[in-house]
Scaffold this motif. Structure first.
Motif, PDB file in Angstrom:
ATOM      1  N   ASP A  87      -3.861   5.865  -0.002  1.00 56.05           N
ATOM      2  CA  ASP A  87      -4.460   6.387   0.977  1.00 56.05           C
ATOM      3  C   ASP A  87      -3.638   7.589   1.786  1.00 56.05           C
ATOM      4  N   LYS A 143       0.548  -1.375   0.220  1.00 63.71           N
ATOM      5  CA  LYS A 143      -0.225  -0.302  -0.108  1.00 63.71           C
ATOM      6  C   LYS A 143       0.696   1.295  -0.111  1.00 63.71           C
ATOM      7  N   TYR A 190       1.074   5.429   1.289  1.00 61.88           N
ATOM      8  CA  TYR A 190       0.227   6.364   2.064  1.00 61.88           C
ATOM      9  C   TYR A 190       0.746   7.957   1.927  1.00 61.88           C
TER      10      TYR A 190
END
Length: 223
Positions: A107, A3, A5
């Protein structure tokens, strides 16, 4: 699958770091920092020991593929800039675009960015506005100013202190001497200051008092 960020960092006052931002930076497998020396002070302040590597405008084109590969292999990476929200007049867009193309979750945490407090602080209409960031240094600068002269929404710019006088002088020329203008500098820091008035009045102020620090300019739209 890992992921990405995007983690906003304080634009001046270290107390503006969020609990979530600290946790994400501590838990990430790696931190991508615009300047590891600058970010190192923040990491030390919050006891964050995650390994950092440089990711800035001069190397981002070369490193994006390798970073995406790392996330495809399961790593979680956190991108930060020297101050504020990544990808706002800072590196970040290329990595975000490449991550999305590969289906990697992205995100972006909410947090500090200089133009929002400067806009709200200006007293100018903020129901509709445009963010211009930095004007072109040379090529295309006059063309951009001519285009913006007819913009009816509040316009937000970033500027460096040594170019502020030139920029304000051009605002007087292209937008008019009486165009409402607000200049905020050193936001959230000890010597924070906001000067409001017409473009001519604000130009006169900073001609007499040479500015220092990070600067955000808000200019009223054309009436």
């Amino acid at each position: 699958m890992g992921k990405l960020y995007l983690v906003p960092t304080p634009i001046g006052n270290l107390e503006d770091m969020t609990f979530r931002a600290v946790r994400v930076l501590k838990e990430a497998d790696g931190i991508l920092a615009e300047d590891t020396r600058t970010s190192g002070k923040l990491m030390q302040h919050y006891g964050i020991g995650t390994k950092m590597q440089s990711h800035h405008m001069h190397n981002e084109h070369k490193t994006v593929d390798a970073l995406v590969q790392r996330m495809e292999n399961g790593e979680t990476l956190a991108l930060i800039s020297d101050a504020g929200t990544p990808a706002i007049s800072d590196p970040g867009f290329l990595l975000v675009r490449a991550s999305i193309a590969k289906g990697i979750p992205v995100d972006c945490l909410p947090g500090p960015t200089a133009f929002v407090p400067a806009l709200v602080n200006s007293g100018l209409p903020n129901d509709k506005f445009v963010f211009e960031g930095f004007l072109p240094v040379k090529k295309g600068r006059q063309t951009r100013l001519k285009l913006l002269a007819d913009e009816d929404r509040t316009i937000i710019f970033y500027e460096s202190p040594h170019k502020l006088i030139k920029t304000l002088t051009q605002f007087v020329e292209y937008f008019g001497a009486d165009r409402p203008t607000s200049v905020s500098r050193e936001l959230t820091k000890l010597y924070e200051e906001t000067i409001r008035g017409t473009a001519q009045e604000v130009l006169r102020h900073f001609t007499e008092r040479p500015p220092k620090g990070e600067i955000v300019i808000a200019v009223a739209g054309k009436r």
